[in-house]
Design a protein around this motif. Structure first.
Motif, PDB file in Angstrom:
ATOM      1  N   GLY A  58       0.046  -1.239  20.150  1.00 16.91           N
ATOM      2  CA  GLY A  58       0.672  -2.026  18.825  1.00 16.91           C
ATOM      3  C   GLY A  58       0.540  -1.091  17.658  1.00 16.91           C
ATOM      4  O   GLY A  58       1.473  -1.348  16.660  1.00 16.91           O
ATOM      5  N   TRP A  59      -0.723  -0.463  17.508  1.00 15.38           N
ATOM      6  CA  TRP A  59      -0.893   0.291  16.323  1.00 15.38           C
ATOM      7  C   TRP A  59       0.246   1.503  16.097  1.00 15.38           C
ATOM      8  O   TRP A  59       0.826   1.814  15.029  1.00 15.38           O
ATOM      9  N   GLU A  60       0.514   2.051  17.384  1.00 17.72           N
ATOM     10  CA  GLU A  60       1.425   3.220  17.240  1.00 17.72           C
ATOM     11  C   GLU A  60       2.905   2.637  16.850  1.00 17.72           C
ATOM     12  O   GLU A  60       3.623   3.248  16.073  1.00 17.72           O
ATOM     13  N   MET A  98       5.185   4.982  -6.828  1.00 18.53           N
ATOM     14  CA  MET A  98       5.587   4.590  -5.518  1.00 18.53           C
ATOM     15  C   MET A  98       5.379   5.626  -4.561  1.00 18.53           C
ATOM     16  O   MET A  98       4.860   5.595  -3.531  1.00 18.53           O
ATOM     17  N   GLU A  99       5.839   6.965  -4.914  1.00 22.30           N
ATOM     18  CA  GLU A  99       5.553   8.254  -4.346  1.00 22.30           C
ATOM     19  C   GLU A  99       4.040   8.680  -4.164  1.00 22.30           C
ATOM     20  O   GLU A  99       3.825   9.087  -2.941  1.00 22.30           O
ATOM     21  N   GLU A 100       3.520   8.468  -5.188  1.00 18.90           N
ATOM     22  CA  GLU A 100       2.023   8.581  -5.097  1.00 18.90           C
ATOM     23  C   GLU A 100       1.029   7.664  -4.212  1.00 18.90           C
ATOM     24  O   GLU A 100       0.167   8.068  -3.462  1.00 18.90           O
ATOM     25  N   GLU A 101       1.656   6.502  -4.184  1.00 18.08           N
ATOM     26  CA  GLU A 101       0.932   5.483  -3.485  1.00 18.08           C
ATOM     27  C   GLU A 101       1.309   5.902  -1.890  1.00 18.08           C
ATOM     28  O   GLU A 101       0.352   5.476  -1.031  1.00 18.08           O
ATOM     29  N   HIS A 102       2.418   6.178  -1.732  1.00 22.69           N
ATOM     30  CA  HIS A 102       2.531   6.554  -0.049  1.00 22.69           C
ATOM     31  C   HIS A 102       1.737   7.794   0.074  1.00 22.69           C
ATOM     32  O   HIS A 102       1.509   7.620   1.517  1.00 22.69           O
ATOM     33  N   GLN A 103       1.742   8.676  -0.604  1.00 22.36           N
ATOM     34  CA  GLN A 103       0.921   9.936  -0.236  1.00 22.36           C
ATOM     35  C   GLN A 103      -0.844   9.342  -0.221  1.00 22.36           C
ATOM     36  O   GLN A 103      -1.205   9.992   0.866  1.00 22.36           O
ATOM     37  N   LEU A 104      -1.127   8.230  -0.633  1.00 25.26           N
ATOM     38  CA  LEU A 104      -2.638   7.860  -0.590  1.00 25.26           C
ATOM     39  C   LEU A 104      -2.655   7.023   0.761  1.00 25.26           C
ATOM     40  O   LEU A 104      -3.674   6.982   1.698  1.00 25.26           O
ATOM     41  N   ILE A 105      -1.514   6.538   1.235  1.00 24.79           N
ATOM     42  CA  ILE A 105      -1.620   5.747   2.620  1.00 24.79           C
ATOM     43  C   ILE A 105      -1.508   6.963   3.805  1.00 24.79           C
ATOM     44  O   ILE A 105      -2.345   6.393   4.868  1.00 24.79           O
ATOM     45  N   ASP A 106      -0.853   7.906   3.709  1.00 23.01           N
ATOM     46  CA  ASP A 106      -0.904   8.873   4.712  1.00 23.01           C
ATOM     47  C   ASP A 106      -2.342   9.169   5.378  1.00 23.01           C
ATOM     48  O   ASP A 106      -2.522   9.123   6.549  1.00 23.01           O
ATOM     49  N   ALA A 111      -6.762   8.359   9.289  1.00 21.83           N
ATOM     50  CA  ALA A 111      -8.313   7.728   9.685  1.00 21.83           C
ATOM     51  C   ALA A 111      -8.174   6.864  10.882  1.00 21.83           C
ATOM     52  O   ALA A 111      -9.142   6.542  11.553  1.00 21.83           O
ATOM     53  N   VAL A 112      -7.150   5.816  10.907  1.00 22.26           N
ATOM     54  CA  VAL A 112      -7.139   4.746  11.877  1.00 22.26           C
ATOM     55  C   VAL A 112      -6.878   5.629  13.264  1.00 22.26           C
ATOM     56  O   VAL A 112      -7.453   5.376  14.249  1.00 22.26           O
ATOM     57  N   ASP A 113      -6.156   6.745  13.094  1.00 20.73           N
ATOM     58  CA  ASP A 113      -5.579   7.325  14.447  1.00 20.73           C
ATOM     59  C   ASP A 113      -6.984   7.884  14.821  1.00 20.73           C
ATOM     60  O   ASP A 113      -7.254   8.072  15.944  1.00 20.73           O
ATOM     61  N   ALA A 114      -7.758   8.793  14.090  1.00 23.24           N
ATOM     62  CA  ALA A 114      -9.374   9.153  14.319  1.00 23.24           C
ATOM     63  C   ALA A 114      -9.869   8.263  14.834  1.00 23.24           C
ATOM     64  O   ALA A 114     -10.790   8.438  15.979  1.00 23.24           O
ATOM     65  N   ALA A 127     -11.886   1.691   8.974  1.00 23.62           N
ATOM     66  CA  ALA A 127     -10.517   2.404   8.861  1.00 23.62           C
ATOM     67  C   ALA A 127      -9.347   1.432   8.688  1.00 23.62           C
ATOM     68  O   ALA A 127      -8.533   1.636   7.715  1.00 23.62           O
ATOM     69  N   THR A 128      -9.592   0.566   9.249  1.00 20.00           N
ATOM     70  CA  THR A 128      -8.303  -0.683   9.323  1.00 20.00           C
ATOM     71  C   THR A 128      -8.306  -1.550   7.913  1.00 20.00           C
ATOM     72  O   THR A 128      -7.610  -1.692   7.213  1.00 20.00           O
TER      73      THR A 128
END
Length: 161
Positions: A58-60, A98-106, A111-114, A127-128
């Motif tokens: 589901g995460w993927e 908007m662009e800066e916030e997208h970069q903060l989300i990546d 971290a969730v993947d890890a 992480a979630t």
């Protein structure tokens, strides 16, 4: 929830372009819904391997949909608005945010993947939670300040295209 009750609907439709942003708002509502589900499912133990695998699947899907959404914004929507609204310092500031916030989300997605890769998944909940906090704040900001720019700058036909 009726689309007329979604946050940002009225503000997004108050521009000269009359763009119908229902699909954008529905996507945001789905991201919020899925974040709540992810937070709920990761709060418990992930020692059960089949359950962990289902949550990770589901995460993927969530991550792929969010990536597509943000990529479309970053490569199509925001550049079109930048060009059309190049005379507005306010609009440019909103688009920068908007662009800066997208970069903060990546990094939060990473971290969730890890955390999913950890044998015990002990940091998955934290992480979630961090992702949920940042992404919901971004969605709210985008609905309040970003989406109305679409209604101001793009016609309904341009938005559909």
């Amino acid at each position: 929830m009726a689309t007329s009750n979604l946050p940002g609907t009225d503000a997004a439709r108050h521009g000269t372009g009359d763009a119908d942003l229902t699909i954008m708002l529905a996507a945001h509502a789905a991201f919020r819904r899925d974040l709540v589900r992810l937070a709920h499912t990761t709060a418990g133990s992930s020692a059960d391997a089949p359950r962990h695998a289902a949550i990770q699947a589901g995460w993927e899907t969530f991550k792929r949909q969010l990536h597509l959404h943000h990529t479309a914004e970053d490569t199509i929507i925001w550049p079109a608005l930048r060009q059309r609204l190049d005379h507005s310092d306010h609009a440019q500031s909103v688009l920068d945010a908007m662009e800066e916030e997208h970069q903060l989300i990546d990094p939060l997605l990473a971290a969730v993947d890890a955390a999913f890769a950890e044998p015990d998944g002990s940091s998955l909940g934290d992480a979630t939670d961090a992702l949920t906090s940042q992404l919901t704040a971004h969605l709210t900001h985008e609905e309040r300040d970003g989406l109305p720019l679409i209604g101001v700058a793009l016609t309904a036909a341009e938005w559909r295209a």
